[in-house]
Design a protein around this motif. Structure first.
Motif, PDB file in Angstrom:
ATOM      1  N   CYS A  50      20.767  51.915 -11.816  1.00  0.00           N
ATOM      2  CA  CYS A  50      19.184  52.005 -11.595  1.00  0.00           C
ATOM      3  C   CYS A  50      19.075  52.831 -10.256  1.00  0.00           C
ATOM      4  O   CYS A  50      19.783  53.182  -9.515  1.00  0.00           O
ATOM      5  N   CYS A  51      17.827  53.318  -9.839  1.00  0.00           N
ATOM      6  CA  CYS A  51      17.427  53.651  -8.588  1.00  0.00           C
ATOM      7  C   CYS A  51      16.859  52.764  -7.639  1.00  0.00           C
ATOM      8  O   CYS A  51      16.416  51.892  -8.060  1.00  0.00           O
ATOM      9  N   GLY A  52      17.029  52.874  -6.472  1.00  0.00           N
ATOM     10  CA  GLY A  52      16.824  52.196  -5.434  1.00  0.00           C
ATOM     11  C   GLY A  52      16.400  52.576  -4.067  1.00  0.00           C
ATOM     12  O   GLY A  52      16.694  53.769  -3.717  1.00  0.00           O
ATOM     13  N   GLU A  53      15.745  52.022  -3.047  1.00  0.00           N
ATOM     14  CA  GLU A  53      15.212  52.555  -1.594  1.00  0.00           C
ATOM     15  C   GLU A  53      16.682  52.786  -0.906  1.00  0.00           C
ATOM     16  O   GLU A  53      16.665  53.768  -0.234  1.00  0.00           O
ATOM     17  N   GLN A  54      17.899  52.407  -1.346  1.00  0.00           N
ATOM     18  CA  GLN A  54      19.100  52.516  -0.614  1.00  0.00           C
ATOM     19  C   GLN A  54      20.334  52.547  -1.732  1.00  0.00           C
ATOM     20  O   GLN A  54      20.156  51.765  -2.711  1.00  0.00           O
ATOM     21  N   SER A  55      21.469  53.278  -1.645  1.00  0.00           N
ATOM     22  CA  SER A  55      22.378  53.241  -2.561  1.00  0.00           C
ATOM     23  C   SER A  55      23.410  52.234  -2.090  1.00  0.00           C
ATOM     24  O   SER A  55      23.666  51.997  -1.081  1.00  0.00           O
ATOM     25  N   ALA A  56      23.588  51.290  -3.238  1.00  0.00           N
ATOM     26  CA  ALA A  56      24.284  50.150  -2.957  1.00  0.00           C
ATOM     27  C   ALA A  56      24.732  49.629  -4.298  1.00  0.00           C
ATOM     28  O   ALA A  56      24.191  49.872  -5.538  1.00  0.00           O
ATOM     29  N   VAL A  57      25.898  48.828  -4.257  1.00  0.00           N
ATOM     30  CA  VAL A  57      26.489  48.080  -5.347  1.00  0.00           C
ATOM     31  C   VAL A  57      26.354  46.603  -4.885  1.00  0.00           C
ATOM     32  O   VAL A  57      26.766  46.252  -3.951  1.00  0.00           O
ATOM     33  N   GLU A  58      25.940  45.864  -5.810  1.00  0.00           N
ATOM     34  CA  GLU A  58      25.550  44.206  -5.600  1.00  0.00           C
ATOM     35  C   GLU A  58      25.821  43.463  -6.813  1.00  0.00           C
ATOM     36  O   GLU A  58      25.971  44.087  -7.776  1.00  0.00           O
ATOM     37  N   GLU A  59      25.838  42.235  -6.509  1.00  0.00           N
ATOM     38  CA  GLU A  59      25.819  41.305  -7.846  1.00  0.00           C
ATOM     39  C   GLU A  59      24.761  40.392  -7.480  1.00  0.00           C
ATOM     40  O   GLU A  59      24.734  39.783  -6.557  1.00  0.00           O
ATOM     41  N   ILE A  60      24.158  40.135  -8.547  1.00  0.00           N
ATOM     42  CA  ILE A  60      23.009  39.154  -8.924  1.00  0.00           C
ATOM     43  C   ILE A  60      23.273  38.355 -10.033  1.00  0.00           C
ATOM     44  O   ILE A  60      22.915  39.019 -11.146  1.00  0.00           O
ATOM     45  N   ASN A  61      23.296  37.081 -10.057  1.00  0.00           N
ATOM     46  CA  ASN A  61      23.272  36.203 -10.857  1.00  0.00           C
ATOM     47  C   ASN A  61      24.398  36.363 -12.182  1.00  0.00           C
ATOM     48  O   ASN A  61      23.941  36.690 -13.517  1.00  0.00           O
ATOM     49  N   GLY A  62      25.522  37.232 -11.648  1.00  0.00           N
ATOM     50  CA  GLY A  62      26.608  37.586 -12.626  1.00  0.00           C
ATOM     51  C   GLY A  62      26.273  38.912 -13.197  1.00  0.00           C
ATOM     52  O   GLY A  62      27.215  39.391 -13.967  1.00  0.00           O
ATOM     53  N   VAL A  63      25.590  39.625 -12.817  1.00  0.00           N
ATOM     54  CA  VAL A  63      25.280  41.267 -13.313  1.00  0.00           C
ATOM     55  C   VAL A  63      25.473  42.104 -11.893  1.00  0.00           C
ATOM     56  O   VAL A  63      25.101  41.958 -10.816  1.00  0.00           O
ATOM     57  N   THR A  64      26.284  42.955 -12.227  1.00  0.00           N
ATOM     58  CA  THR A  64      26.474  43.936 -11.138  1.00  0.00           C
ATOM     59  C   THR A  64      25.486  45.244 -11.172  1.00  0.00           C
ATOM     60  O   THR A  64      25.329  45.848 -12.274  1.00  0.00           O
TER      61      THR A  64
END
Length: 390
Positions: free
Chosen positions: A47-61
């Motif tokens: 997706c797009c976001g305010e900043q470029s980043a990779v993170e994990e939320i509730n098991g989803v990358t």
């Protein structure tokens, strides 16, 4: 239990934005992503976001890329496009959420598109900006031809969309869903707190929940409430039209008869439905492709008043059974339907019970199961073919 031999090794959702950004599409993507992850699948979101980043939320990358330009509400990012090509080699199901021009263009140009199974949830037709829509429709038709399956959110939308009419054989409608049990019964403490928040308003109470946006038709709802002097109105949400709506309410003399409530805490939100007598979704434009808030109201046993847009708003709400469906942008018709339900309590009770029964067909678990089964089917056979018969 289905044989998991053909279960997808990796599912990639491609969308404009993702949690913590709030919105209808963002909610659906999160429900599907976290639901599949809970079933043991490896799930990613691009997706797009305010900043470029990779993170994990509730098991989803989550892979976020900052756009260099926005055309209307459509973010554009070359890095997003290149990342999609990379991730397509690492996943065997690519699930798009339409509209999203940057994702659709990247897929059309990708040399890997025939190596994966692809589908989209078709949330709504492109509507703004009008100067961009004509060009975008050319891209959209090319993109839809590349997919294995197109999943509109209601059969109504297929019939009323000039775009989907050209792709009917690839359409398999899967309605959106709500967590019915969360809204069916609420704790006494939550109900008491919700009641305190609206205690200044007498019954009967009319409720709206959602974003205060142009397409929601809230100005017509205020005009309608002005014609039903015994009714109170609760508006839950926020948005760009809030100041304008408050000015209109004052001009119509609705002070003391309505409340604006900001977004409520998760633990309190379901209870607000149980403080009301009727739910109204007065949407004016087809940008309201579904309206999950109406399902939440149905789960709470409320009769509905919605508008006829050729979308999901007249699919889950069966006119004369679970509530009334009226023409859009017609405050007189809204007022008549509201008044009918508020003055005929037996009718309102019957419709509320019918709504509570019907909403079981739209439980979140059904939506998730439908998509998981579709993923498996896509991997087990060449399914690009006839899903017509709407």
């Amino acid at each position: 239990m289905k044989d998991k031999t053909n279960a997808p090794k990796g599912i990639l959702h491609v969308t404009k934005a993702y949690f913590p950004k709030l919105g209808g599409v963002e909610t659906v993507v999160r429900q599907l992503a976290e639901g599949a992850s809970a079933e043991g699948h490896r799930v990613s979101v691009l997706c797009c976001g305010e900043q470029s980043a990779v993170e994990e939320i509730n098991g989803v990358t989550i892979h976020r890329y900052q756009p260099f330009l926005n055309v209307g509400s459509a973010p554009l990012s070359f890095r997003f496009m290149l990342k999609l090509w990379q991730l397509m080699k690492q996943h065997d199901i690519i699930h798009f959420h339409v509209p999203n021009p940057v994702g659709e263009l990247a897929f059309c140009l990708s040399p890997y598109k025939r190596r994966v199974k692809s589908l989209c949830t078709y949330h709504l037709d492109p509507v703004r900006p009008k100067s961009f829509v004509r060009v975008y429709k050319v891209l959209l038709h090319s993109f839809l031809k590349c997919l294995d399956v197109i999943c509109p959110t209601s059969p109504n939308y297929v019939r009323s969309s000039d775009i989907l009419q050209q792709h009917q054989k690839s359409c398999l409608p899967i309605p959106l869903g709500a967590e019915v049990s969360r809204f069916t019964e609420v704790s006494s403490s939550a109900l008491a707190e919700a009641e305190r928040a609206v205690e200044s308003l007498k019954h009967p109470r009319v409720l709206f929940c959602g974003r205060f946006s142009y397409y929601k038709g809230l100005s017509y709802l205020l005009e309608a409430i002005a014609q039903v002097p015994d009714a109170s109105l609760i508006l839950v949400g926020r948005g760009e039209k809030e100041a304008e709506l408050k000015e209109q309410a004052a001009a119509l003399g609705l002070e003391g008869r309505m409340l604006f409530l900001d977004h409520l805490p998760d633990e309190l939100y379901p209870a607000i439905y149980h403080t009301a007598d009727l739910f109204v979704l007065p949407s004016a434009y087809r940008s309201e492709a579904f309206g999950i808030v109406s399902l939440e109201a149905m789960a709470a046993g409320l009769p509905l008043v919605t508008t006829e847009l050729g979308t999901g708003t007249s699919f889950y709400n069966v006119d004369g059974e679970t509530g009334f469906v009226v023409p859009p942008m017609d405050p007189d018709a809204l007022a008549e339907a509201i008044n009918k339900l508020l003055t005929d309590r037996e009718l309102a009770s019957q419709m509320g019970l019918a709504a509570r029964k019907r909403v079981d067909d739209f439980d979140l678990s059904r939506m998730l199961r439908s998509y998981l089964d579709l993923y498996e089917e896509l991997l087990s056979e060449a399914t690009k073919g006839d899903f017509a018969g709407l």
